[in-house]
Structure formats: structure tokens, C-alpha cells
Design a protein around this motif. Structure first.
Motif, PDB file in Angstrom:
ATOM      1  N   PHE A 266      36.061 -35.924  39.194  1.00 22.08           N
ATOM      2  CA  PHE A 266      36.593 -34.602  39.542  1.00 22.08           C
ATOM      3  C   PHE A 266      35.482 -33.732  40.128  1.00 22.08           C
ATOM      4  CE2 PHE A 266      36.125 -35.256  34.999  1.00 22.08           C
ATOM      5  CZ  PHE A 266      35.307 -34.240  34.573  1.00 22.08           C
ATOM      6  N   PHE A 267      34.693 -34.347  40.993  1.00 20.56           N
ATOM      7  CA  PHE A 267      33.632 -33.693  41.759  1.00 20.56           C
ATOM      8  C   PHE A 267      34.242 -32.503  42.502  1.00 20.56           C
ATOM      9  CE2 PHE A 267      30.491 -33.508  45.253  1.00 20.56           C
ATOM     10  CZ  PHE A 267      29.325 -33.602  44.530  1.00 20.56           C
ATOM     11  N   ASN A 268      33.765 -31.284  42.245  1.00 21.68           N
ATOM     12  CA  ASN A 268      34.450 -30.108  42.759  1.00 21.68           C
ATOM     13  C   ASN A 268      33.475 -29.097  43.323  1.00 21.68           C
ATOM     14  OD1 ASN A 268      35.877 -27.344  42.476  1.00 21.68           O
ATOM     15  ND2 ASN A 268      37.515 -28.823  42.249  1.00 21.68           N
ATOM     16  N   LEU A 269      33.694 -28.722  44.574  1.00 24.28           N
ATOM     17  CA  LEU A 269      32.789 -27.798  45.253  1.00 24.28           C
ATOM     18  C   LEU A 269      33.002 -26.350  44.833  1.00 24.28           C
ATOM     19  CD1 LEU A 269      32.816 -29.326  48.848  1.00 24.28           C
ATOM     20  CD2 LEU A 269      31.060 -29.545  47.098  1.00 24.28           C
ATOM     21  N   ASP A 270      34.071 -26.058  44.073  1.00 26.25           N
ATOM     22  CA  ASP A 270      34.262 -24.706  43.564  1.00 26.25           C
ATOM     23  C   ASP A 270      33.282 -24.397  42.427  1.00 26.25           C
ATOM     24  OD1 ASP A 270      36.335 -24.070  45.284  1.00 26.25           O
ATOM     25  OD2 ASP A 270      37.853 -24.922  43.962  1.00 26.25           O
ATOM     26  N   VAL A 271      32.872 -25.438  41.706  1.00 29.05           N
ATOM     27  CA  VAL A 271      32.022 -25.247  40.535  1.00 29.05           C
ATOM     28  C   VAL A 271      30.547 -25.265  40.899  1.00 29.05           C
ATOM     29  CG1 VAL A 271      31.360 -26.204  38.294  1.00 29.05           C
ATOM     30  CG2 VAL A 271      33.747 -26.221  38.993  1.00 29.05           C
ATOM     31  N   ILE A 272      30.154 -26.173  41.788  1.00 23.19           N
ATOM     32  CA  ILE A 272      28.737 -26.388  42.072  1.00 23.19           C
ATOM     33  C   ILE A 272      28.007 -25.116  42.520  1.00 23.19           C
ATOM     34  CG2 ILE A 272      27.103 -27.640  43.536  1.00 23.19           C
ATOM     35  CD1 ILE A 272      29.087 -29.964  43.495  1.00 23.19           C
ATOM     36  N   PRO A 273      28.539 -24.306  43.464  1.00 26.42           N
ATOM     37  CA  PRO A 273      27.810 -23.083  43.857  1.00 26.42           C
ATOM     38  C   PRO A 273      27.731 -22.046  42.741  1.00 26.42           C
ATOM     39  CG  PRO A 273      29.462 -23.700  45.505  1.00 26.42           C
ATOM     40  CD  PRO A 273      29.736 -24.520  44.287  1.00 26.42           C
ATOM     41  N   GLU A 274      28.625 -22.156  41.740  1.00 24.69           N
ATOM     42  CA  GLU A 274      28.663 -21.184  40.651  1.00 24.69           C
ATOM     43  C   GLU A 274      27.995 -21.703  39.381  1.00 24.69           C
ATOM     44  OE1 GLU A 274      29.658 -18.282  41.187  1.00 24.69           O
ATOM     45  OE2 GLU A 274      30.885 -18.424  42.999  1.00 24.69           O
ATOM     46  N   PHE A 275      27.261 -22.801  39.498  1.00 23.57           N
ATOM     47  CA  PHE A 275      26.718 -23.439  38.298  1.00 23.57           C
ATOM     48  C   PHE A 275      25.822 -22.494  37.495  1.00 23.57           C
ATOM     49  CE2 PHE A 275      23.436 -25.934  36.104  1.00 23.57           C
ATOM     50  CZ  PHE A 275      24.238 -26.728  35.310  1.00 23.57           C
ATOM     51  N   GLU A 276      24.926 -21.770  38.186  1.00 22.15           N
ATOM     52  CA  GLU A 276      24.011 -20.865  37.485  1.00 22.15           C
ATOM     53  C   GLU A 276      24.771 -19.723  36.832  1.00 22.15           C
ATOM     54  OE1 GLU A 276      20.843 -19.556  39.917  1.00 22.15           O
ATOM     55  OE2 GLU A 276      20.010 -21.554  40.249  1.00 22.15           O
ATOM     56  N   SER A 277      25.742 -19.160  37.545  1.00 22.23           N
ATOM     57  CA  SER A 277      26.518 -18.049  36.986  1.00 22.23           C
ATOM     58  C   SER A 277      27.328 -18.505  35.775  1.00 22.23           C
ATOM     59  CB  SER A 277      27.465 -17.479  38.051  1.00 22.23           C
ATOM     60  OG  SER A 277      26.749 -16.982  39.155  1.00 22.23           O
ATOM     61  N   ILE A 278      27.897 -19.704  35.857  1.00 20.27           N
ATOM     62  CA  ILE A 278      28.673 -20.238  34.738  1.00 20.27           C
ATOM     63  C   ILE A 278      27.767 -20.485  33.538  1.00 20.27           C
ATOM     64  CG2 ILE A 278      29.942 -22.282  33.955  1.00 20.27           C
ATOM     65  CD1 ILE A 278      31.162 -22.420  36.783  1.00 20.27           C
ATOM     66  N   SER A 279      26.601 -21.063  33.767  1.00 23.41           N
ATOM     67  CA  SER A 279      25.663 -21.329  32.680  1.00 23.41           C
ATOM     68  C   SER A 279      25.213 -20.034  32.017  1.00 23.41           C
ATOM     69  CB  SER A 279      24.435 -22.085  33.210  1.00 23.41           C
ATOM     70  OG  SER A 279      24.813 -23.340  33.761  1.00 23.41           O
ATOM     71  N   GLU A 280      24.966 -18.994  32.825  1.00 27.39           N
ATOM     72  CA  GLU A 280      24.527 -17.713  32.281  1.00 27.39           C
ATOM     73  C   GLU A 280      25.613 -17.048  31.443  1.00 27.39           C
ATOM     74  OE1 GLU A 280      23.270 -15.418  35.594  1.00 27.39           O
ATOM     75  OE2 GLU A 280      21.436 -16.587  35.938  1.00 27.39           O
ATOM     76  N   ILE A 281      26.851 -17.115  31.909  1.00 33.60           N
ATOM     77  CA  ILE A 281      27.922 -16.434  31.177  1.00 33.60           C
ATOM     78  C   ILE A 281      28.223 -17.133  29.866  1.00 33.60           C
ATOM     79  CG2 ILE A 281      29.955 -17.622  32.136  1.00 33.60           C
ATOM     80  CD1 ILE A 281      31.261 -14.886  32.427  1.00 33.60           C
ATOM     81  N   ILE A 282      28.096 -18.472  29.836  1.00 32.14           N
ATOM     82  CA  ILE A 282      28.304 -19.215  28.589  1.00 32.14           C
ATOM     83  C   ILE A 282      27.168 -18.930  27.612  1.00 32.14           C
ATOM     84  CG2 ILE A 282      28.374 -21.528  27.575  1.00 32.14           C
ATOM     85  CD1 ILE A 282      29.833 -22.456  30.106  1.00 32.14           C
ATOM     86  N   ALA A 283      25.930 -18.939  28.124  1.00 32.06           N
ATOM     87  CA  ALA A 283      24.778 -18.637  27.269  1.00 32.06           C
ATOM     88  C   ALA A 283      24.861 -17.227  26.707  1.00 32.06           C
ATOM     89  CB  ALA A 283      23.482 -18.836  28.053  1.00 32.06           C
ATOM     90  N   GLY A 284      25.297 -16.278  27.548  1.00 33.59           N
ATOM     91  CA  GLY A 284      25.432 -14.904  27.085  1.00 33.59           C
ATOM     92  C   GLY A 284      26.511 -14.739  26.034  1.00 33.59           C
ATOM     93  N   ALA A 285      27.584 -15.486  26.181  1.00 33.37           N
ATOM     94  CA  ALA A 285      28.693 -15.389  25.220  1.00 33.37           C
ATOM     95  C   ALA A 285      28.304 -15.932  23.849  1.00 33.37           C
ATOM     96  CB  ALA A 285      29.908 -16.126  25.751  1.00 33.37           C
ATOM     97  N   LEU A 286      27.374 -16.876  23.819  1.00 36.61           N
ATOM     98  CA  LEU A 286      27.021 -17.541  22.563  1.00 36.61           C
ATOM     99  C   LEU A 286      25.780 -16.935  21.907  1.00 36.61           C
ATOM    100  CD1 LEU A 286      27.687 -21.233  23.640  1.00 36.61           C
ATOM    101  CD2 LEU A 286      29.135 -19.768  22.218  1.00 36.61           C
ATOM    102  N   LYS A 287      25.245 -15.856  22.436  1.00 34.03           N
ATOM    103  CA  LYS A 287      24.072 -15.220  21.831  1.00 34.03           C
ATOM    104  C   LYS A 287      24.444 -14.565  20.516  1.00 34.03           C
ATOM    105  CE  LYS A 287      21.233 -14.263  25.888  1.00 34.03           C
ATOM    106  NZ  LYS A 287      20.635 -13.220  26.743  1.00 34.03           N
TER     107      LYS A 287
END
Length: 287
Positions: A266-287
Motif C-alpha cells: 500500500f505504497f502511498n504518495l499521500d503519506v510520504i511527503p507528510e511523514f515528518e508532520s505525521i511523526s511530529e503530531i504523533i510524538a506530540g500527542a504522546l508526550k
């Protein structure tokens, strides 16, 4: 009288100024929730080994954080004292459905009615996995011999494939589901991009064979020879030859587990450009 008043103050009859200031400071420094409303989360267990629930628990403090700030666990056979399926925002369904068991069939239909989002948790719920290849006599009731993935009986919104899925994937989907339902517009857009590949897996259906993996991954030059497809195959129809997977057509039961397990399927180009933003929002939610 003066002696009595002195004893009363010493024993804590009146709050001291320093004590009042300390209590006020503690109240002021309490951490506010990122979003006010919690979502209602449920875990519905069908026919499975409970390995997916173990994977949920393997999030440890991340799970506690989610249950503290983002979700109320309103239904779970092992964790919540609730007899009947309640209204839920997100239902995590583990295991396939035994069609000889009337109660199981009715329970999965009730889950669809009561839940806004239904998530197939693990390969058994998504594709049937090893339960699809079961034979009578292997279970505590021999007449229970036919099992179907939940997508053959109800509409499923999201697949979380894997046997079991990784704790991180389960955690990330839970956070993104919360943001999709309760976040601001930017958070909802980001959550939608993250969940889109897993939603697309659900739209593909409950069947698939090694040929799909060959056409969509190997022939497209995306295979990295990780062996995940071979490890996920319940009937060992896939082997690695010279670093690439090979499938035995006569052994394949077309359960789709290999396709869902492949990290490139399920290789998806919608996710790849947003990888850093997604990682940051998940990390922020779990602080």
C-alpha cells in the motif's frame, strides 16, 4: 483559650499561607488535554488467539496515555465490565467470524450498527488468516469449522494488517482516528492522509493471492526482499529464493495475508511527503 487556638493551628485546623500557595500552584500547573472531548473506543473479540490484544497492551505507557487523554474504553471482554456492545466511535475487531456460531454473526452485525468506525485488527479479522484454513475438530466445539473475515459480513472502514500488527501501528491508528473525529481542520486532513492507505486496503476486499503481490510490488520494482510476505503466509505457500519471494499456486488459499503484510503493497504518495508532520503530531500527542 489562647493555648487551644495554638494547638488547633499546629494540628492543621487552619490552612497556613504557604500551604494555600502550594496547593494553588499545583492546580495551576495541571496539564490541559490537547482536545476536550474523548472518543469512545471498544475492542470486540471474535475467533482469534488474542495476539492482537497483546500487541495493543505492548504499547505500555503509550496505551495509558491514550486512555488517559484521548479515549474511553467502553467495551472489551477482558478489560471492561460491559455485557452488551454499546455505542462507540471506534471499534477494534480482532479475529474472524465463525458462521456456525449464531451469536458471533449477530455480534459483528451489532458492532457495525453501534460503531462509527470499524477497524479490522490483525490478519484474521482482515483476511481470515489461518482460521480460513481451519478444519473441524481443531476447536473446542468441532462443529465450528467455517470462519470468515469480518469484511465478508459487514462494511469495514480500516484494516490494520499483521499477525499480530505492530504496537506502533495500532497506537498510530488510534491517535489518527482521534484526530479525524475531534481534531481541527489541519489535524483531520493529516489524519485522513495517514489512514487512506489502510482504508484502501479495506476497499480491496478480503481475498488476494500471491499474484497480486507479484503484479503490484515485485513487477513494479518495489520488493526489497524483506520476507514479510513469506512469514505471514499461513500455509507456507511463499518461500524466498535468491532474496526474492516465490509463490506456490497450488498451496495458496487466496487469503490475502501476504498482500496486507507487505510494507510496499500500500505504497502511498499521500503519506510520504507528510511523514515528518505525521511523526511530529504523533510524538506530540504522546508526550
Amino acid at each position: 483559650m489562647e493555648l487551644l487556638n495554638s494547638i488547633k493551628k499546629t494540628m492543621g485546623g487552619e490552612a497556613k499561607p504557604a500551604q494555600v500557595a502550594t496547593e494553588k500552584k499545583v492546580e495551576d500547573t495541571k496539564e490541559a488535554k490537547p482536545v476536550a472531548n474523548k472518543i469512545k473506543l471498544g475492542h470486540v473479540h471474535m475467533s482469534g488467539c488474542t495476539g492482537c490484544l497483546v500487541s495493543v497492551a505492548d504499547n505500555y505507557m503509550g496505551l495509558i496515555k491514550i486512555l488517559d487523554d484521548y479515549a474511553d474504553l467502553v467495551y472489551s471482554l477482558t478489560l471492561a465490565d460491559v455485557r452488551h456492545i454499546p455505542e462507540m466511535d471506534v471499534a477494534l475487531v480482532e479475529g474472524s467470524v465463525c458462521i456456525q456460531d449464531h451469536e458471533s454473526v449477530e455480534e459483528i452485525k451489532e458492532t457495525r450498527k453501534k460503531a462509527k468506525i470499524v477497524v479490522a485488527l490483525g490478519s484474521c479479522a482482515s483476511y481470515g488468516n489461518i482460521t480460513r484454513f481451519s478444519r473441524g475438530g481443531q476447536h473446542n466445539q468441532p462443529q465450528h469449522e467455517s470462519f470468515l473475515p469480518i469484511g465478508d459480513l459487514i462494511d469495514v472502514d480500516v484494516y490494520i494488517p499483521g499477525c499480530p500488527p505492530s504496537p506502533e501501528l495500532i497506537r498510530n491508528v488510534a491517535v489518527m482516528a482521534y484526530l479525524l473525529l475531534e481534531g481541527n481542520e489541519d489535524q483531520k486532513a493529516l489524519a485522513g492522509k495517514y489512514l487512506k492507505p489502510l482504508m484502501d486496503l479495506a476497499k480491496r476486499g478480503t481475498t488476494g493471492c500471491f499474484c497480486d503481490l507479484m503484479n503490484d510490488v515485485i513487477n513494479q520494482g518495489l520488493c526489497m526482499g524483506c520476507g514479510t510476505c513469506a512469514a505471514s503466509c499461513p500455509v507456507r505457500a511463499i518461500t524466498l529464493e535468491f532474496g526474492k519471494p516465490q509463490g506456490e499456486r497450488d498451496l495458496c488459499i487466496k487469503c490475502g495475508s501476504c498482500y496486507g503484510a507487505c510494507p510496499r503493497s500500500f505504497f502511498n504518495l499521500d503519506v510520504i511527503p507528510e511523514f515528518e508532520s505525521i511523526s511530529e503530531i504523533i510524538a506530540g500527542a504522546l508526550k
